[in-house]
Write an enzyme that holds these catalytic residues in place. Sequence first.
Site, short mmCIF file in Angstrom:
data_model
loop_
_atom_site.label_atom_id
_atom_site.label_comp_id
_atom_site.label_asym_id
_atom_site.label_seq_id
_atom_site.Cartn_x
_atom_site.Cartn_y
_atom_site.Cartn_z
N HIS A 56 4.15 -3.54 -1.19
CA HIS A 56 2.89 -4.01 -1.81
C HIS A 56 3.14 -5.14 -2.83
CE1 HIS A 56 0.35 -0.80 -0.08
NE2 HIS A 56 1.42 -0.05 -0.24
N ASN A 129 -5.06 3.02 1.24
CA ASN A 129 -4.83 1.91 2.17
C ASN A 129 -6.12 1.62 2.93
OD1 ASN A 129 -2.10 1.28 1.74
ND2 ASN A 129 -1.39 2.78 3.23
N TYR A 339 6.20 6.44 -7.38
CA TYR A 339 5.46 5.34 -8.01
C TYR A 339 5.84 5.21 -9.48
CZ TYR A 339 2.52 4.29 -4.00
OH TYR A 339 2.08 3.88 -2.77
#
Length: 503
Positions: A56, A129, A339
Amino acid sequence: MAERGNALTTGFGKPVDDDQNSITAGPRGPVLMQDVHLLEKLGHFDRERIPERVVHAKGAGAYGYFEVTADVTGYTKAAFLSEVGRKTDVFVRFSTVGGEKGSADAERDPRGFAIKFYTEEGNYDMTGNNTPVFFIRDPLKFADFIHTQKRNPRTNLKDPDMFWDFLSLTPESVHQVTVLFSDRGTPATYRHMNGYSSHTYVWHNAAGEQFYVQYHFKTEQGIRNFTAAEADAMKATDPDHATRDLFAAIERGEFPSWRLEMQIMPVADAEHYRFDVFDITKVWPHTDYPPMTIGRLVLDRNPENYFAEVEQAAFNPSNFVPGIGPSADKMLQARLFSYHDTHLHRLGPNYHLLPINAPKHAPMRSYQRDGAMRFDDNGGVGPNYWPNSFHGPAPDPGAADPGMPVTGVTGRTPYPHPNDDFVQPRALFRDVMTDEDRNHLVSNIVGHLKNAQERIRLRQCAIFYKVDPEYGTRVAEGVLVDAAEVKRLAAMSAEERAAATAE
Ligand code: NDP
């Protein structure tokens, strides 16, 4: 001459007298070490880049709000969802996945759709997404999968062999591959695509009742996709077209919006449901769980500074608020770690203090202290441990999740469900797609798969054949492999097929 109060300074506030001529010994140099302004300027420039996101990396973002349009208090006690009409500030980042920071927006790729809700109970992040499913359902496969979508370690080129070798050895990927190679894999803009949680999450209400949920943010601009030819043309003419489109639309006052539809399943239903609700390669068919419209997302303000607000934005699926929590989805469980971990690497241990990431409407009171770039008061004079008897912040038992029962024996085992990887892509291919969709799907795949080795082409065609014989046969014809051999491979187990198509 700078106006009074607008003088250029060094990073430490000293007025700069000249920003065009370095200090030299005589007009022709050499340059002197004592030009500390020059040294500071170069030293900072040399450190301007931070690690780009490993996935990303290329993205665009905007601010806006989320408004509740239906009563969901029967399902969740989240304060920001507690009242019809209630609005919550958000920041949203859209992205491609596999490309580097300078890659083209029109690449065939899933699109990230990440939302940060600045709620009064802390920040809630939904990292979705534009596709409702994913390629793999176990996080142990993630790093390998991403490697195959990036560059060959020897040539530094994108590599169709790597790409299709992995996918054809991982049949669970075929649902997402079918979505990705439909024209939905090349959305016309970020405004003209949906966002899905893809994962199953858990909501719980004030009474402690729990529900499995899936989020669907449906574009109110309508779905618009590029054909492969249009995407190729756009890549060549404007690699930043989706970034430009989002910014320009908001500047024009055309604020993009999405309707939030939820699929909500009582937890007890999941036990006997025909699909595993934690398997991210599956959707919940709409007829089983009709989506309910519960809110609206609107983007109405552009960032002022890309690096500060978009590049440093750090979304994290482990940012929950009371009333919303994770399900046991194995992919989600790993994202809860990964993350935060990657932001610690990319932005440092105090990334949560950056203005874009800090809670805006909730206090942040923790016993975390110190670390690089701690730029607030670092907890001031307050205690830095718990328990303490100095009026430090105390845990609130009311914020606890109800908890889920778990059973079983530890081990490395797949989801215990029958081999149903082909049922949903079959429904998509046969029942949802139009003739034109199918034609584009086949030609989009052929245009990519034709560049892989023959044995890999055969193996991947066998996977498509298992979805639908017409699908496998048409792709086989397009990539010039023997359709009879594809049919033979499709009848084999995954292990036999891998052995029959080994190098
Ligand atoms: P439905 O007929 O109720 O739903 C089909 C959905 O497919 C549509 O609502 C639309 O989703 C989506 N869709 C339409 N065209 C395409 C396309 N070219 N590529 C990808 N998605 C498309 O059937 P079911 O709910 O029973 O699902 C059937 C199949 O549809 C699934 O197996 C799955 O492949 C696909 N699908 C299902 C979704 C779901 O959550 N149930 C979501 C998306 C796809 P949308 O309205 O979200 O745009």
